[in-house]
Scaffold this motif. Structure first.
Motif, PDB file in Angstrom:
ATOM      1  N   ALA A 125     -18.828 -17.118 -92.649  1.00  0.00           N
ATOM      2  CA  ALA A 125     -17.568 -16.567 -92.953  1.00  0.00           C
ATOM      3  C   ALA A 125     -17.042 -15.726 -91.677  1.00  0.00           C
ATOM      4  O   ALA A 125     -17.765 -15.139 -90.931  1.00  0.00           O
ATOM      5  CB  ALA A 125     -17.777 -15.561 -93.981  1.00  0.00           C
ATOM      6  N   HIS A 126     -15.774 -15.577 -91.463  1.00  0.00           N
ATOM      7  CA  HIS A 126     -15.033 -14.900 -90.473  1.00  0.00           C
ATOM      8  C   HIS A 126     -14.923 -15.319 -89.349  1.00  0.00           C
ATOM      9  O   HIS A 126     -13.883 -15.850 -88.711  1.00  0.00           O
ATOM     10  CB  HIS A 126     -15.551 -13.314 -90.560  1.00  0.00           C
ATOM     11  CG  HIS A 126     -15.406 -12.932 -92.035  1.00  0.00           C
ATOM     12  ND1 HIS A 126     -14.328 -12.686 -92.941  1.00  0.00           N
ATOM     13  CD2 HIS A 126     -16.352 -12.690 -93.127  1.00  0.00           C
ATOM     14  CE1 HIS A 126     -14.576 -12.186 -94.135  1.00  0.00           C
ATOM     15  NE2 HIS A 126     -15.770 -12.266 -94.331  1.00  0.00           N
ATOM     16  N   CYS A 127     -16.205 -15.127 -88.382  1.00  0.00           N
ATOM     17  CA  CYS A 127     -16.136 -15.744 -87.353  1.00  0.00           C
ATOM     18  C   CYS A 127     -15.013 -15.277 -86.209  1.00  0.00           C
ATOM     19  O   CYS A 127     -14.148 -15.838 -85.582  1.00  0.00           O
ATOM     20  CB  CYS A 127     -16.293 -17.135 -87.061  1.00  0.00           C
ATOM     21  SG  CYS A 127     -17.669 -17.780 -88.034  1.00  0.00           S
ATOM     22  N   LEU A 173     -14.126 -21.953 -99.130  1.00  0.00           N
ATOM     23  CA  LEU A 173     -15.303 -21.721 -98.670  1.00  0.00           C
ATOM     24  C   LEU A 173     -16.286 -20.456 -98.540  1.00  0.00           C
ATOM     25  O   LEU A 173     -17.103 -20.223 -97.931  1.00  0.00           O
ATOM     26  CB  LEU A 173     -15.440 -22.326 -97.090  1.00  0.00           C
ATOM     27  CG  LEU A 173     -15.326 -23.868 -96.989  1.00  0.00           C
ATOM     28  CD1 LEU A 173     -15.247 -24.252 -95.342  1.00  0.00           C
ATOM     29  CD2 LEU A 173     -16.320 -24.520 -97.645  1.00  0.00           C
ATOM     30  N   HIS A 174     -15.412 -19.332 -99.010  1.00  0.00           N
ATOM     31  CA  HIS A 174     -16.076 -18.061 -99.021  1.00  0.00           C
ATOM     32  C   HIS A 174     -15.587 -17.108-100.186  1.00  0.00           C
ATOM     33  O   HIS A 174     -14.424 -16.740-100.137  1.00  0.00           O
ATOM     34  CB  HIS A 174     -16.058 -17.475 -97.640  1.00  0.00           C
ATOM     35  CG  HIS A 174     -16.838 -16.258 -97.531  1.00  0.00           C
ATOM     36  ND1 HIS A 174     -18.052 -16.329 -97.671  1.00  0.00           N
ATOM     37  CD2 HIS A 174     -16.553 -14.695 -97.228  1.00  0.00           C
ATOM     38  CE1 HIS A 174     -18.582 -14.928 -97.444  1.00  0.00           C
ATOM     39  NE2 HIS A 174     -17.352 -14.099 -97.089  1.00  0.00           N
ATOM     40  N   VAL A 175     -16.464 -16.679-100.996  1.00  0.00           N
ATOM     41  CA  VAL A 175     -16.112 -16.121-102.099  1.00  0.00           C
ATOM     42  C   VAL A 175     -17.491 -15.087-102.661  1.00  0.00           C
ATOM     43  O   VAL A 175     -18.676 -15.516-102.442  1.00  0.00           O
ATOM     44  CB  VAL A 175     -15.955 -16.701-103.436  1.00  0.00           C
ATOM     45  CG1 VAL A 175     -15.805 -16.034-104.728  1.00  0.00           C
ATOM     46  CG2 VAL A 175     -14.556 -17.762-103.199  1.00  0.00           C
ATOM     47  N   HIS A 176     -16.984 -13.936-103.066  1.00  0.00           N
ATOM     48  CA  HIS A 176     -18.310 -13.019-103.566  1.00  0.00           C
ATOM     49  C   HIS A 176     -17.994 -13.151-105.146  1.00  0.00           C
ATOM     50  O   HIS A 176     -17.339 -12.024-105.639  1.00  0.00           O
ATOM     51  CB  HIS A 176     -18.293 -11.681-102.775  1.00  0.00           C
ATOM     52  CG  HIS A 176     -18.533 -11.901-101.502  1.00  0.00           C
ATOM     53  ND1 HIS A 176     -19.802 -11.756-100.773  1.00  0.00           N
ATOM     54  CD2 HIS A 176     -18.215 -12.023-100.505  1.00  0.00           C
ATOM     55  CE1 HIS A 176     -19.947 -11.903 -99.615  1.00  0.00           C
ATOM     56  NE2 HIS A 176     -18.698 -11.946 -99.120  1.00  0.00           N
ATOM     57  N   ALA A 177     -18.667 -13.654-105.846  1.00  0.00           N
ATOM     58  CA  ALA A 177     -18.405 -13.531-107.248  1.00  0.00           C
ATOM     59  C   ALA A 177     -18.578 -12.330-107.891  1.00  0.00           C
ATOM     60  O   ALA A 177     -17.690 -11.593-108.828  1.00  0.00           O
ATOM     61  CB  ALA A 177     -19.232 -14.512-108.237  1.00  0.00           C
ATOM     62  N   THR A 191     -11.116 -17.430 -99.552  1.00  0.00           N
ATOM     63  CA  THR A 191     -10.324 -16.183 -99.982  1.00  0.00           C
ATOM     64  C   THR A 191     -11.188 -15.240 -99.526  1.00  0.00           C
ATOM     65  O   THR A 191     -10.610 -13.811 -99.757  1.00  0.00           O
ATOM     66  CB  THR A 191     -10.002 -16.315-101.413  1.00  0.00           C
ATOM     67  OG1 THR A 191     -11.417 -16.434-102.070  1.00  0.00           O
ATOM     68  CG2 THR A 191      -9.310 -17.390-101.803  1.00  0.00           C
ATOM     69  N   ASP A 192     -12.673 -15.175 -99.648  1.00  0.00           N
ATOM     70  CA  ASP A 192     -13.266 -14.037 -99.379  1.00  0.00           C
ATOM     71  C   ASP A 192     -13.021 -12.907-100.542  1.00  0.00           C
ATOM     72  O   ASP A 192     -13.105 -11.651-100.176  1.00  0.00           O
ATOM     73  CB  ASP A 192     -13.323 -13.271 -98.060  1.00  0.00           C
ATOM     74  CG  ASP A 192     -14.491 -12.419 -97.945  1.00  0.00           C
ATOM     75  OD1 ASP A 192     -15.579 -12.194 -98.792  1.00  0.00           O
ATOM     76  OD2 ASP A 192     -14.127 -11.413 -96.978  1.00  0.00           O
ATOM     77  N   ILE A 193     -13.083 -13.265-101.824  1.00  0.00           N
ATOM     78  CA  ILE A 193     -12.967 -12.242-102.902  1.00  0.00           C
ATOM     79  C   ILE A 193     -14.076 -11.494-102.807  1.00  0.00           C
ATOM     80  O   ILE A 193     -15.267 -11.840-102.484  1.00  0.00           O
ATOM     81  CB  ILE A 193     -13.003 -13.070-104.257  1.00  0.00           C
ATOM     82  CG1 ILE A 193     -11.795 -13.809-104.599  1.00  0.00           C
ATOM     83  CG2 ILE A 193     -13.400 -11.860-105.468  1.00  0.00           C
ATOM     84  CD1 ILE A 193     -10.417 -12.877-104.986  1.00  0.00           C
ATOM     85  N   SER A 227     -23.590 -17.297 -94.767  1.00  0.00           N
ATOM     86  CA  SER A 227     -23.539 -16.079 -94.153  1.00  0.00           C
ATOM     87  C   SER A 227     -22.431 -15.309 -93.668  1.00  0.00           C
ATOM     88  O   SER A 227     -21.387 -16.320 -93.666  1.00  0.00           O
ATOM     89  CB  SER A 227     -24.864 -15.779 -93.021  1.00  0.00           C
ATOM     90  OG  SER A 227     -25.205 -14.562 -92.948  1.00  0.00           O
ATOM     91  N   HIS A 228     -22.216 -14.247 -93.163  1.00  0.00           N
ATOM     92  CA  HIS A 228     -21.186 -13.792 -92.210  1.00  0.00           C
ATOM     93  C   HIS A 228     -21.650 -13.761 -90.854  1.00  0.00           C
ATOM     94  O   HIS A 228     -22.735 -13.411 -90.375  1.00  0.00           O
ATOM     95  CB  HIS A 228     -20.935 -12.559 -92.752  1.00  0.00           C
ATOM     96  CG  HIS A 228     -20.472 -12.118 -94.223  1.00  0.00           C
ATOM     97  ND1 HIS A 228     -21.440 -12.180 -95.242  1.00  0.00           N
ATOM     98  CD2 HIS A 228     -19.477 -12.166 -95.123  1.00  0.00           C
ATOM     99  CE1 HIS A 228     -20.652 -11.941 -96.370  1.00  0.00           C
ATOM    100  NE2 HIS A 228     -19.503 -11.886 -96.166  1.00  0.00           N
ATOM    101  N   CYS A 229     -20.609 -14.065 -90.022  1.00  0.00           N
ATOM    102  CA  CYS A 229     -21.082 -13.948 -88.722  1.00  0.00           C
ATOM    103  C   CYS A 229     -19.782 -13.317 -87.831  1.00  0.00           C
ATOM    104  O   CYS A 229     -18.758 -13.907 -88.087  1.00  0.00           O
ATOM    105  CB  CYS A 229     -21.041 -15.448 -88.096  1.00  0.00           C
ATOM    106  SG  CYS A 229     -21.502 -15.711 -86.221  1.00  0.00           S
TER     107      CYS A 229
HETATM  108 FE    FE Z   1     -17.549 -12.085 -97.419  1.00  0.00          FE
END
Ligand code: FE
Ligand code: GUN
Length: 468
Positions: free
Chosen positions: A290-292, A84-88, A341-343, A253-255
């Motif tokens: 993401a994160h929270c 659910l969360h990746v930065h290509a 994974t939040d690459i 988004s990131h929160c």
């Molecule tokens: Fe991120």
């Protein structure tokens, strides 16, 4: 890539987590697919029609090679993971520069790298490599942040579609000149909104054309993507909320990621990050945040009420979040949660690594980490641990439910997204040597010890996308 697209039936043993809390092993079970790669029928050995269905599938397999597959006894299927969360654009720096605080890492390392996606060819090359790497680790569905560029972002969507991966991609919005480098930002809030709408339209067309060409196309979706509150003007945030509502689009988004981000929203709006996002229409059942980690009880209730989904990124959080995400507390409060994974805030493209970290972090949250603090004050003061099967749920069906996509478990009506785990590989024997033969032990050894070499084949929407 697709070498087999006529798979109709698989006979073997399948682990999955149809509900949060436990797991199920479907042993020697026949799973049949329809022409679209969706599970049509599941027949278990105690079913009266079992012998008949298996015989029919075998006979069909003789007529039509590739339509029937039988797994070896030591091979188990798991659902394809949902990340659910990746930065290509951050893939080239996975593992790099993780000793900086988040704001420095973004400003000095990450934004200059992401700016390279101004070149759509570079974006395609990186996106294609990342999509194939994810598939090789068993991940069949991914929610991506691309970059602030329209063309670079669209290149990521194309790369995933061509790799055979189900992808939801966002063109990142980061328009505030006071918060972003001139070399890497949206030119104006208006341009950010125009590009976002254009991106939604293009991806919709890509999806429609790809589905028309291939009934087993896994899906291309777009997400409205304000990077996070500190990157965006009020005008862009409000406009993106309106665009998402008008298109019924995903939002990501990131929160409340860490101490710094948490403080920015309070200083700017006198509200928490979660409240500020809600005020711009950015929370809801198609919002994935993401994160929270810095979630107070009010933020948690707001997420539960609005149906907003948390992307839990336990590896990344160890570096940048200044805290551990209270997954169990949020789950008990009714918040929907998946895993990411939040690459490259997280270094690993493998959801197995995040499953492991999610369990370990939850234990440290419960127990505390500093032995010099008295035991009664050391931990979170409430049960916080999650089990490995619970972490598997987050990485599979939890993510699928978060996206509202029919995948993540072996149930009728869900896409056949699966990874075949051979537990008897040289140097990677996961069998338990006949001593640990209970299903729970077998699953635990897979979750904790599987290497890429154990993942022999991966299917997405009934299509073979990896074969080692
Ligand atoms: Fe991120
Ligand atoms: N907050 C805003 N952008 C980012 C990013 O790229 N990674 C992480 N971990 N947090 C962010």
């Amino acid at each position: 890539m697709s070498t087999v697209s006529n798979l109709k039936a698989v006979l073997g043993s399948f682990f999955h987590t149809p509900v949060y809390g436990g797991f199920e092993l479907l042993e020697r079970t026949l799973i049949e697919l329809d022409d679209d790669g969706v599970i049509e029928r599941i027949t278990r050995p105690d079913d009266a029609a079992y012998a008949e269905h298996v015989a029919a599938a075998r006979t069909a397999g003789e007529r039509e090679p590739g339509s029937f597959m039988e797994l070896a006894p030591d091979t188990y299927m798991l659902p394809g993971f949902v990340d659910l969360h990746v930065h290509a654009p951050q893939w080239p720096q996975a593992g790099v520069a993780l000793d900086e605080p988040l704001n420095v890492w973004l400003d000095q390392r990450t934004f200059p790298l992401e700016a390279r996606f101004a070149d759509p060819e570079f974006a395609y090359t990186v996106g294609a490599d990342l999509a194939r790497t994810f598939l090789s680790r068993g991940t069949t569905t991914v929610l991506y942040f691309a970059s602030a560029h329209l063309e670079g972002s669209y290149a990521v969507s194309r790369a995933c579609a061509e790799a055979g991966q189900r992808a939801i991609v966002g063109k990142v919005v980061m328009d505030d000149p006071a918060a972003n480098h001139d070399f890497y930002r949206d030119a104006t809030p208006e341009q950010a909104l125009v590009d976002t709408e254009e991106f939604l339209t293009r991806v919709e067309t890509l999806d429609a054309q790809s589905r028309a060409a291939d009934p087993r196309f896994a899906g291309a979706y777009a997400a409205v993507t304000p990077r996070f509150i500190p990157s965006c003007t009020d005008e862009a945030l409000a406009g993106l909320g309106q665009i998402a509502a008008a298109h019924d689009a995903y939002i990501q988004s990131h929160c409340n990621e860490g101490q710094w981000e948490h403080g920015v929203a309070i200083e700017r709006f006198g509200k928490t990050d979660a409240e500020a996002l809600a005020s711009f229409g950015l929370l809801g059942p198609k919002s994935i945040m993401a994160h929270c980690t810095f979630m107070n009880d009010g933020d948690t209730a707001l997420f539960a009420e609005t149906g907003t989904v948390v992307a839990h990124c336990p590896i990344s959080n160890a570096y940048f979040a200044n805290s551990a995400c209270p997954v169990r507390r949020m789950h008990e409060a009714g918040v929907r949660i998946g895993m990411g994974t939040d690459i490259s805030g997280g270094f690993s493209p493998s959801m197995y690594d995040d499953i492991r970290q999610a369990v370990m972090t939850s234990r440290m949250l419960e127990e505390g980490v500093d032995a010099l603090v008295p035991q009664e004050r050391r931990g979170a003061g409430r049960p916080s641990r999650i089990s490995a099967p619970e972490a598997l749920y987050l990485a599979t069906k939890g993510g699928a439910e978060g996206l509202g996509l029919a995948t993540g478990s072996f149930e009728v009506g869900r896409a056949f997204d699966a990874q075949a785990i051979d537990t008897r590989r040289p140097y990677a024997d996961l069998t338990g040597f006949g001593v640990f033969d209970e299903p729970g032990d077998k699953l635990a050894r897979i979750l904790y010890l599987a290497t890429p070499d154990n993942i022999r084949q991966v299917w997405c929407q009934g299509k073979l996308v990896i074969e080692r």
